[in-house]
Design an enzyme around this catalytic site. Structure first.
Site, PDB file in Angstrom:
ATOM      1  N   HIS A  39       0.820  -1.207   0.000  1.00 35.40           N
ATOM      2  CA  HIS A  39       0.000   0.000   0.000  1.00 35.40           C
ATOM      3  C   HIS A  39       0.857   1.263   0.000  1.00 35.40           C
ATOM      4  O   HIS A  39       1.578   1.531   0.960  1.00 35.40           O
ATOM      5  CB  HIS A  39      -0.884  -0.027   1.245  1.00 35.40           C
ATOM      6  CG  HIS A  39      -1.846   1.097   1.360  1.00 35.40           C
ATOM      7  ND1 HIS A  39      -1.824   1.994   2.396  1.00 35.40           N
ATOM      8  CD2 HIS A  39      -2.875   1.478   0.560  1.00 35.40           C
ATOM      9  CE1 HIS A  39      -2.799   2.863   2.248  1.00 35.40           C
ATOM     10  NE2 HIS A  39      -3.450   2.579   1.138  1.00 35.40           N
ATOM     11  N   ARG A  40       0.826   1.995  -1.112  1.00 41.67           N
ATOM     12  CA  ARG A  40       1.671   3.181  -1.296  1.00 41.67           C
ATOM     13  C   ARG A  40       3.152   2.813  -1.198  1.00 41.67           C
ATOM     14  O   ARG A  40       3.979   3.609  -0.761  1.00 41.67           O
ATOM     15  CB  ARG A  40       1.316   4.280  -0.294  1.00 41.67           C
ATOM     16  CG  ARG A  40      -0.176   4.586  -0.218  1.00 41.67           C
ATOM     17  CD  ARG A  40      -0.511   5.646   0.816  1.00 41.67           C
ATOM     18  NE  ARG A  40      -1.945   5.649   1.112  1.00 41.67           N
ATOM     19  CZ  ARG A  40      -2.535   6.418   2.009  1.00 41.67           C
ATOM     20  NH1 ARG A  40      -1.811   7.275   2.723  1.00 41.67           N
ATOM     21  NH2 ARG A  40      -3.839   6.347   2.221  1.00 41.67           N
ATOM     22  N   HIS A  81      -1.283  10.542  -2.609  1.00 40.59           N
ATOM     23  CA  HIS A  81      -2.604  10.162  -2.115  1.00 40.59           C
ATOM     24  C   HIS A  81      -3.555  11.344  -2.006  1.00 40.59           C
ATOM     25  O   HIS A  81      -4.719  11.273  -2.411  1.00 40.59           O
ATOM     26  CB  HIS A  81      -2.487   9.475  -0.756  1.00 40.59           C
ATOM     27  CG  HIS A  81      -3.816   9.089  -0.173  1.00 40.59           C
ATOM     28  ND1 HIS A  81      -4.553   9.944   0.619  1.00 40.59           N
ATOM     29  CD2 HIS A  81      -4.541   7.956  -0.292  1.00 40.59           C
ATOM     30  CE1 HIS A  81      -5.687   9.349   0.969  1.00 40.59           C
ATOM     31  NE2 HIS A  81      -5.706   8.149   0.428  1.00 40.59           N
ATOM     32  N   GLU A 148      -4.604   3.671  -8.684  1.00 43.21           N
ATOM     33  CA  GLU A 148      -5.900   4.271  -8.362  1.00 43.21           C
ATOM     34  C   GLU A 148      -6.035   5.671  -8.946  1.00 43.21           C
ATOM     35  O   GLU A 148      -5.157   6.521  -8.780  1.00 43.21           O
ATOM     36  CB  GLU A 148      -6.098   4.346  -6.842  1.00 43.21           C
ATOM     37  CG  GLU A 148      -7.431   4.985  -6.457  1.00 43.21           C
ATOM     38  CD  GLU A 148      -7.661   5.059  -4.960  1.00 43.21           C
ATOM     39  OE1 GLU A 148      -8.619   5.743  -4.554  1.00 43.21           O
ATOM     40  OE2 GLU A 148      -6.879   4.448  -4.200  1.00 43.21           O
TER      41      GLU A 148
END
Length: 288
Positions: A39-40, A81, A148
């Site tokens: 994640h990231r 993000h 995303e």
């Protein structure tokens, strides 16, 4: 009389077999493989959405590198993000109000050292915000990317630019996954290239529920869903899996919760600690 008894026994035997088969068919489905999404990047150990974090996630055996996208004033897709620069750089204001040249001058690493001193490293100071193009160049076309589209309504043309870069750098579409909370963004991506594999993100504020109608609609354009893990339950997970969709909850950072979700049958998950999930998967394979 003996013949009747034998026939009864045979009848009972086949009935029990049919019940067992039916139960097995209706029973819990477990995935053959649980996808480990960094994640990231390995964002529990390094500044999120930096090349350093992505490489560390890869080193820790993450199957996928997750990348959130924002778009600059001059149309560059960057890995970030938030819509604003404030949290993860020494800049302020909205990404959309800055050019890529201006954003490249910002420090995207020092904040991490200040917030997480136990993982602080001198080399994190001065890390730059990468463009998606730079990520593709540095990590290569065969890396597994999980991308995303963030706030696509703020950035007209985001999907077209994403598809252009995917094609320009010949990214492997068989493993590439694209996700969004916006069904409209995913439908646009689907129309641009029906071969793209899409995942519908979902955010629950209370007990997670999903209807057959919702599942059928998602299946018209996506291969899976990505709900927040907090409010999930086993029945929900099994309903999704048994309807042929992948389910990749986010963001799962403790081994105990990872184990529970795997027991429920998830096909993957997002984590800031890909090494923890990798270790758990190895333990489960060894039967611990």
């Amino acid at each position: 009389m003996k013949k009747v008894i034998v026939l009864l026994i045979v009848s009972v035997f086949f009935s029990l077999g049919a019940i067992t088969s039916a139960n097995a068919a209706m029973g819990k489905q477990k995935p053959q493989k649980v996808t480990n999404v960094a994640h990231r990047g390995a964002s529990g150990y390094a500044p999120e959405h930096t090349i350093t974090s992505y490489k560390l996630g890869d080193k820790m055996d993450g199957d996928y590198i997750e990348i959130d996208l924002q778009m600059t004033k001059d149309g560059q897709l960057i890995a970030m993000h938030d819509e604003t620069l404030d949290r993860t750089t020494n800049g302020t204001g909205f990404v959309k109000d800055y050019t890529i040249r201006e954003i490249k001058k910002l420090d995207a690493g020092s904040w991490f050292n200040e917030k997480y001193p136990e993982y602080a490293r001198e080399e994190y100071v001065g890390l730059q915000v990468p463009t998606l193009e730079e990520v593709f160049k540095k990590l290569g076309k065969h890396k597994k990317y999980y991308i995303e589209t963030k706030s696509p309504d703020v950035y007209p043309g985001m999907e077209e630019e994403l598809v252009r870069l995917i094609n320009k750098y010949k990214i492997n579409k068989k493993t590439l996954l694209l996700q969004s909370f916006s069904p409209d963004s995913l439908l646009k991506l689907h129309s641009l290239d029906p071969k793209l594999k899409l995942v519908q993100l979902i955010s629950y504020k209370s007990k997670a529920t999903i209807t057959d109608k919702e599942i059928d609609y998602v299946k018209t354009y996506a291969v899976g869903i990505g709900p927040n893990h907090t409010y999930l339950n086993e029945a929900y997970v099994q309903k999704v899996v048994q309807n042929g969709l992948d389910i990749h909850p986010y963001t799962v950072n403790t081994k105990e919760r990872m184990k529970t979700l795997i027991d429920w049958g998830v096909t993957g998950m997002f984590t800031n600690y890909p090494d923890v999930l990798d270790q758990l998967k190895k333990e489960l394979r060894r039967g611990k």
